[in-house]
Design a protein around this motif. Sequence first.
Motif, PDB file in Angstrom:
ATOM      1  N   ASN A  91       0.823  -1.213   0.000  1.00 58.02           N
ATOM      2  CA  ASN A  91       0.000   0.000   0.000  1.00 58.02           C
ATOM      3  C   ASN A  91       0.863   1.272   0.000  1.00 58.02           C
ATOM      4  O   ASN A  91       0.496   2.273  -0.593  1.00 58.02           O
ATOM      5  N   VAL A  92       2.038   1.228   0.646  1.00 58.78           N
ATOM      6  CA  VAL A  92       2.874   2.439   0.661  1.00 58.78           C
ATOM      7  C   VAL A  92       3.472   2.711  -0.721  1.00 58.78           C
ATOM      8  O   VAL A  92       3.860   3.834  -1.016  1.00 58.78           O
ATOM      9  N   LEU A  93       3.519   1.686  -1.554  1.00 58.27           N
ATOM     10  CA  LEU A  93       4.092   1.876  -2.890  1.00 58.27           C
ATOM     11  C   LEU A  93       3.119   2.575  -3.837  1.00 58.27           C
ATOM     12  O   LEU A  93       3.498   2.984  -4.931  1.00 58.27           O
ATOM     13  N   ALA A  94       1.882   2.722  -3.384  1.00 58.28           N
ATOM     14  CA  ALA A  94       0.918   3.475  -4.195  1.00 58.28           C
ATOM     15  C   ALA A  94       1.238   4.970  -4.143  1.00 58.28           C
ATOM     16  O   ALA A  94       0.850   5.729  -5.022  1.00 58.28           O
ATOM     17  N   GLU A  95       1.949   5.365  -3.102  1.00 57.31           N
ATOM     18  CA  GLU A  95       2.189   6.797  -2.891  1.00 57.31           C
ATOM     19  C   GLU A  95       3.532   7.283  -3.420  1.00 57.31           C
ATOM     20  O   GLU A  95       3.813   8.473  -3.409  1.00 57.31           O
ATOM     21  N   LEU A  96       4.399   6.378  -3.795  1.00 58.52           N
ATOM     22  CA  LEU A  96       5.705   6.814  -4.297  1.00 58.52           C
ATOM     23  C   LEU A  96       6.240   5.819  -5.311  1.00 58.52           C
ATOM     24  O   LEU A  96       5.742   4.699  -5.405  1.00 58.52           O
ATOM     25  N   SER A  97       7.224   6.253  -6.087  1.00 63.09           N
ATOM     26  CA  SER A  97       7.732   5.366  -7.125  1.00 63.09           C
ATOM     27  C   SER A  97       8.628   4.292  -6.497  1.00 63.09           C
ATOM     28  O   SER A  97       9.138   4.459  -5.389  1.00 63.09           O
ATOM     29  N   LEU A  98       8.826   3.210  -7.239  1.00 65.10           N
ATOM     30  CA  LEU A  98       9.670   2.126  -6.737  1.00 65.10           C
ATOM     31  C   LEU A  98      11.104   2.604  -6.549  1.00 65.10           C
ATOM     32  O   LEU A  98      11.782   2.207  -5.606  1.00 65.10           O
ATOM     33  N   THR A  99      11.557   3.470  -7.447  1.00 66.19           N
ATOM     34  CA  THR A  99      12.917   4.013  -7.328  1.00 66.19           C
ATOM     35  C   THR A  99      13.050   4.836  -6.051  1.00 66.19           C
ATOM     36  O   THR A  99      14.040   4.719  -5.329  1.00 66.19           O
ATOM     37  N   GLU A 100      12.035   5.658  -5.778  1.00 68.45           N
ATOM     38  CA  GLU A 100      12.061   6.463  -4.536  1.00 68.45           C
ATOM     39  C   GLU A 100      12.071   5.553  -3.304  1.00 68.45           C
ATOM     40  O   GLU A 100      12.817   5.797  -2.354  1.00 68.45           O
ATOM     41  N   ALA A 101      11.242   4.530  -3.324  1.00 68.21           N
ATOM     42  CA  ALA A 101      11.176   3.618  -2.171  1.00 68.21           C
ATOM     43  C   ALA A 101      12.516   2.922  -1.966  1.00 68.21           C
ATOM     44  O   ALA A 101      13.021   2.829  -0.835  1.00 68.21           O
ATOM     45  N   ALA A 102      13.105   2.442  -3.061  1.00 67.56           N
ATOM     46  CA  ALA A 102      14.387   1.736  -2.952  1.00 67.56           C
ATOM     47  C   ALA A 102      15.468   2.673  -2.412  1.00 67.56           C
ATOM     48  O   ALA A 102      16.269   2.285  -1.552  1.00 67.56           O
ATOM     49  N   LYS A 103      15.456   3.908  -2.886  1.00 68.04           N
ATOM     50  CA  LYS A 103      16.466   4.880  -2.438  1.00 68.04           C
ATOM     51  C   LYS A 103      16.282   5.204  -0.951  1.00 68.04           C
ATOM     52  O   LYS A 103      17.241   5.306  -0.201  1.00 68.04           O
TER      53      LYS A 103
END
Length: 261
Positions: free
Chosen positions: A28-40
Motif C-alpha cells: 500500500n505504501v508503494l501506491a504513494e511513491l515510485s519504486l525508485t524512490e522507495a528503494a532509495k
Amino acid sequence: MTTKPWSLLECCQHFSAAGIQHITIWRNVLAELSLTEAAKMVQDHALQVTSLCRGGFFPSKNASKRREAIDDNKLAIDQAAAVGAPVVVLVCGADRGQTLVESRQQIQDGITELLPYAEANQVKLAIEPLHPMYADDRSAVNTLEQANAMAEALGSSWVGVALDVYHLWWDPNLQTEIQRCGKQGNLLAFHVCDWKTPTTDLVLDRGLMGEGCIDIQQIRSWVEATGFSGPNEVEIFSNIYWADDQKDYLKRIIEAYRQHC
Ligand code: ZN
C-alpha cells in the motif's frame, strides 16, 4: 504495517535512528511513491528489506479473478525486485463459495504458475499459514504442516514458508513442523507479536510481545535450532497502538522485543 500511521520515509528515519536494520514493505505504501524512490529511501537509511507484503489471494470460483490474481502477484514480484526484497509473503486466500480443498489446489496451481517468474526475478515466495479463524476468506492454508507440504510438493528453491507466532502458537505439531521446514531450507521469514485475551478484533488487535499468551522465546529457540538466521520481524496490527504516538510505541516495541523474544 506495524507503525502504519507513518509514511515509508518516517519508518525509515525512525527505525534507522533506533538501530533497527531491517524493514518489510507493504504494497500500500508503494501506491504513494515510485519504486525508485522507495528503494532509495531504504538504502539511504542503511535498511535491508526483509520482504514485500503481500501477494497471494489465489483462490476464486471465478477463473478471470484467478487470472487477475496471477497478474497481481507478478506485479508484486516486480515490486519486490525493485525495492530489494528477497521474498514476497503470500496471504494465500480462500473463497467461501468453494471447499478449502479446492481453494488449496488453486493456491498450489497459482504458485506453480508463478515460480518461473519468481526465479527469473530472483524473488522467493513465502507461504504464510494463517490462523484457522481466517480460513473463510484470507487463507485456506492454516497450519505449518499444510504450508510445508505445499512447499515440498512445489519442490522449488523459490518457494518456502513464513512462520508467524500469532497464527501458529497453538499448534501441537509446531516444533516438529519448524524442524521440518528448517531441514528442507524452506523457512523464509519469522514474525512475532502476541495473542491477547480477549482478542477484540480478529485482524487489528494483535498484542505487543509479552502482552499475551505466546511463548515467543520457546518458538524462537525452535526456529534458531534449525539454523535460521534471518531477522525476527515484529508484525503488529493494532487499532489501539496505531492511535498512540508512534515514537513512544516504537520504544515500547523495542523494550518488549528485548524482554520477551
Ligand atoms: Zn505475519
